[in-house]
Design a protein around this motif. Structure first.
Motif, PDB file in Angstrom:
ATOM      1  N   UNK A   6       0.820  -1.212   0.000  1.00  0.00           N
ATOM      2  CA  UNK A   6       0.000   0.000   0.000  1.00  0.00           C
ATOM      3  C   UNK A   6       0.861   1.272   0.000  1.00  0.00           C
ATOM      4  N   UNK A   7       1.967   1.195   0.740  1.00  0.00           N
ATOM      5  CA  UNK A   7       2.864   2.353   0.798  1.00  0.00           C
ATOM      6  C   UNK A   7       3.471   2.631  -0.569  1.00  0.00           C
ATOM      7  N   UNK A   8       3.901   1.579  -1.270  1.00  0.00           N
ATOM      8  CA  UNK A   8       4.486   1.723  -2.608  1.00  0.00           C
ATOM      9  C   UNK A   8       3.456   2.304  -3.571  1.00  0.00           C
ATOM     10  N   UNK A   9       2.214   1.796  -3.502  1.00  0.00           N
ATOM     11  CA  UNK A   9       1.162   2.293  -4.381  1.00  0.00           C
ATOM     12  C   UNK A   9       0.860   3.759  -4.102  1.00  0.00           C
ATOM     13  N   UNK A  10       0.809   4.110  -2.811  1.00  0.00           N
ATOM     14  CA  UNK A  10       0.521   5.495  -2.428  1.00  0.00           C
ATOM     15  C   UNK A  10       1.594   6.441  -2.944  1.00  0.00           C
ATOM     16  N   UNK A  11       2.863   6.043  -2.775  1.00  0.00           N
ATOM     17  CA  UNK A  11       3.976   6.870  -3.250  1.00  0.00           C
ATOM     18  C   UNK A  11       3.942   7.015  -4.767  1.00  0.00           C
ATOM     19  N   UNK A  12       3.652   5.924  -5.472  1.00  0.00           N
ATOM     20  CA  UNK A  12       3.605   5.962  -6.937  1.00  0.00           C
ATOM     21  C   UNK A  12       2.529   6.908  -7.430  1.00  0.00           C
ATOM     22  N   UNK A  13       1.335   6.832  -6.798  1.00  0.00           N
ATOM     23  CA  UNK A  13       0.235   7.710  -7.193  1.00  0.00           C
ATOM     24  C   UNK A  13       0.585   9.165  -6.903  1.00  0.00           C
ATOM     25  N   UNK A  14       1.223   9.409  -5.751  1.00  0.00           N
ATOM     26  CA  UNK A  14       1.609  10.774  -5.383  1.00  0.00           C
ATOM     27  C   UNK A  14       2.614  11.340  -6.373  1.00  0.00           C
ATOM     28  N   UNK A  15       3.599  10.521  -6.754  1.00  0.00           N
ATOM     29  CA  UNK A  15       4.603  10.980  -7.716  1.00  0.00           C
ATOM     30  C   UNK A  15       3.969  11.334  -9.048  1.00  0.00           C
ATOM     31  N   UNK A  16       3.032  10.501  -9.498  1.00  0.00           N
ATOM     32  CA  UNK A  16       2.381  10.754 -10.780  1.00  0.00           C
ATOM     33  C   UNK A  16       1.591  12.050 -10.734  1.00  0.00           C
ATOM     34  N   UNK A  17       0.875  12.272  -9.649  1.00  0.00           N
ATOM     35  CA  UNK A  17       0.083  13.495  -9.515  1.00  0.00           C
ATOM     36  C   UNK A  17       0.979  14.711  -9.424  1.00  0.00           C
ATOM     37  N   UNK A  18       2.119  14.563  -8.722  1.00  0.00           N
ATOM     38  CA  UNK A  18       3.057  15.673  -8.540  1.00  0.00           C
ATOM     39  C   UNK A  18       3.651  16.100  -9.873  1.00  0.00           C
ATOM     40  N   UNK A  19       4.073  15.106 -10.673  1.00  0.00           N
ATOM     41  CA  UNK A  19       4.686  15.402 -11.962  1.00  0.00           C
ATOM     42  C   UNK A  19       3.671  15.901 -12.975  1.00  0.00           C
ATOM     43  N   UNK A  20       2.394  15.581 -12.766  1.00  0.00           N
ATOM     44  CA  UNK A  20       1.380  15.962 -13.724  1.00  0.00           C
ATOM     45  C   UNK A  20       1.252  17.479 -13.850  1.00  0.00           C
ATOM     46  N   UNK A  21       1.584  18.217 -12.792  1.00  0.00           N
ATOM     47  CA  UNK A  21       1.506  19.673 -12.858  1.00  0.00           C
ATOM     48  C   UNK A  21       2.421  20.219 -13.943  1.00  0.00           C
ATOM     49  N   UNK A  22       3.647  19.701 -14.011  1.00  0.00           N
ATOM     50  CA  UNK A  22       4.580  20.132 -15.059  1.00  0.00           C
ATOM     51  C   UNK A  22       4.183  19.581 -16.415  1.00  0.00           C
ATOM     52  N   UNK A  23       3.676  18.340 -16.435  1.00  0.00           N
ATOM     53  CA  UNK A  23       3.311  17.714 -17.705  1.00  0.00           C
ATOM     54  C   UNK A  23       2.162  18.437 -18.375  1.00  0.00           C
ATOM     55  N   UNK A  24       1.260  18.995 -17.591  1.00  0.00           N
ATOM     56  CA  UNK A  24       0.074  19.653 -18.140  1.00  0.00           C
ATOM     57  C   UNK A  24       0.327  21.093 -18.576  1.00  0.00           C
ATOM     58  N   UNK A  25       1.458  21.651 -18.203  1.00  0.00           N
ATOM     59  CA  UNK A  25       1.716  23.053 -18.536  1.00  0.00           C
ATOM     60  C   UNK A  25       1.997  23.207 -20.037  1.00  0.00           C
ATOM     61  N   UNK A  26       1.368  24.202 -20.642  1.00  0.00           N
ATOM     62  CA  UNK A  26       1.588  24.480 -22.058  1.00  0.00           C
ATOM     63  C   UNK A  26       2.847  25.308 -22.284  1.00  0.00           C
ATOM     64  N   UNK A  27       3.210  26.104 -21.283  1.00  0.00           N
ATOM     65  CA  UNK A  27       4.387  26.960 -21.400  1.00  0.00           C
ATOM     66  C   UNK A  27       5.212  26.852 -20.121  1.00  0.00           C
ATOM     67  N   UNK A  28       6.498  26.591 -20.267  1.00  0.00           N
ATOM     68  CA  UNK A  28       7.449  26.625 -19.155  1.00  0.00           C
ATOM     69  C   UNK A  28       8.512  27.669 -19.476  1.00  0.00           C
ATOM     70  N   UNK A  29       8.809  28.517 -18.515  1.00  0.00           N
ATOM     71  CA  UNK A  29       9.813  29.552 -18.721  1.00  0.00           C
ATOM     72  C   UNK A  29      10.702  29.654 -17.493  1.00  0.00           C
ATOM     73  N   UNK A  30      11.959  30.039 -17.713  1.00  0.00           N
ATOM     74  CA  UNK A  30      12.867  30.169 -16.586  1.00  0.00           C
ATOM     75  C   UNK A  30      14.266  30.544 -17.007  1.00  0.00           C
ATOM     76  N   UNK A  31      15.181  30.420 -16.067  1.00  0.00           N
ATOM     77  CA  UNK A  31      16.571  30.832 -16.269  1.00  0.00           C
ATOM     78  C   UNK A  31      17.415  29.666 -16.753  1.00  0.00           C
ATOM     79  N   UNK A  32      18.449  29.992 -17.546  1.00  0.00           N
ATOM     80  CA  UNK A  32      19.363  28.979 -18.046  1.00  0.00           C
ATOM     81  C   UNK A  32      20.801  29.437 -17.816  1.00  0.00           C
ATOM     82  N   UNK A  33      21.644  28.498 -17.401  1.00  0.00           N
ATOM     83  CA  UNK A  33      23.064  28.741 -17.202  1.00  0.00           C
ATOM     84  C   UNK A  33      23.828  27.638 -17.925  1.00  0.00           C
ATOM     85  N   UNK A  34      24.911  28.005 -18.590  1.00  0.00           N
ATOM     86  CA  UNK A  34      25.656  27.006 -19.335  1.00  0.00           C
ATOM     87  C   UNK A  34      27.139  27.299 -19.384  1.00  0.00           C
ATOM     88  N   UNK A  35      27.902  26.259 -19.641  1.00  0.00           N
ATOM     89  CA  UNK A  35      29.350  26.391 -19.789  1.00  0.00           C
ATOM     90  C   UNK A  35      29.832  25.296 -20.726  1.00  0.00           C
TER      91      UNK A  35
END
Length: 283
Positions: A6-35
């Motif tokens: 049950x704990x594994x299932x709960x964690x898996x469902x939570x992770x999926x819901x958590x990541x869904x916020x980023x997956x559903x976004x049409x636009x992502x914007x932010x800072x970039x650093x490179x070298x």
């Protein structure tokens, strides 16, 4: 055992819901650093590539065209250093005239040997520092989220526009301007060269990486890419003898048909490729 499952299932469902916020976004914007590393492929034997590096800061925007396809663009500032050594593979020394009052490397049409400020310089090493404004235009192909993570590949163009350029040179200066005076070691700092470096360059990029959705819709992105430059970095006047004699600054001393040494002007030529690691924070 049931509690563990049950704990594994709960964690898996939570992770999926958590990541869904980023997956559903049409636009992502932010800072970039490179070298990364800058690699110049020389088109002339007079100078030899001696390495280089790049530091990138800016802002990126990712547009989701579908769940697995996106488009990345933005504005980035590239602070580049390119290093050369002379003489190159042909063994000929490299020279130019400069104005010590204005810190300007003179094109041949602007050389006035009657001025006391005009000096002759033999180049041994050059460090060119440049600032570019870069606009990436890249398609992104990515997986669906696996828990907090999804993975992607990109390909497209990085188009850059020159904002600033100067060189730091090491070599020898002469007491007179006729190559027979006594020479002494000298470093020239923050020298400018008019109309030598082309204001635009473009590179084809191929890169891959991973996105970590660590908080709500906020993601940390890491990518490693290779960018192949297919445009010239410097103006090429070599196809026109009159322009070579007027608009170039670099020259070597070579014998003519009568065995007399004369100044042979030429354009520096190079294309550039880059290997770059980028870190982005997207919201």
């Amino acid at each position: 055992m049931k509690k563990f499952i049950y704990s594994i299932l709960t964690i898996s469902i939570s992770l999926s819901a958590f990541a869904q916020e980023a997956a559903d976004k049409k636009v992502q914007a932010g800072l970039v650093f490179g070298s990364g590393l800058a690699i110049q492929k020389m088109g002339k034997p007079n100078l030899t590539n001696n390495g280089g590096n790049d530091l990138t800061v800016g802002a990126n925007v990712n547009f989701s065209l579908s769940e697995t396809i996106g488009f990345c663009t933005g504005l980035e500032f590239d602070f580049e250093t390119m290093k050369y050594s002379a003489p190159g593979s042909n063994g000929n020394n490299v020279y130019y005239y400069y104005n010590e009052t204005d810190n300007e490397i003179l094109r041949s049409q602007n050389v006035d040997l009657a001025l006391n400020s005009t000096k002759l310089f033999q180049l041994t090493e050059r460090k060119q520092k440049l600032v570019y404004l870069t606009i990436p235009t890249m398609l992104t192909f990515r997986t669906k989220f696996f828990g907090y993570f999804r993975y992607f590949g990109k390909f497209g163009l990085r188009n850059s526009f020159l904002l600033k350029s100067h060189v730091n040179d090491a070599g020898f200066t002469f007491d007179t301007n006729d190559f027979i005076g006594v020479s002494s070691a000298k470093s020239l700092e923050n020298m400018t060269i008019k109309k030598e470096t082309i204001f635009f360059k473009s590179a084809f990029g191929l890169c891959g990486g991973a996105e970590w959705n660590f908080s709500g819709s906020t993601s940390l992105v890491a990518e490693l890419g290779y960018y192949y430059g297919f445009t010239q970095l410097y103006w090429n006047y070599d196809g026109n003898a009159a322009q070579v004699d007027r608009k170039t600054s670099l020259f070597s001393r070579e014998p003519n048909n009568d065995g007399i040494l004369e100044n042979i002007h030429y354009s520096n030529r190079a294309t550039q490729s880059q290997v770059m690691l980028k870190i982005s924070i997207l919201f």
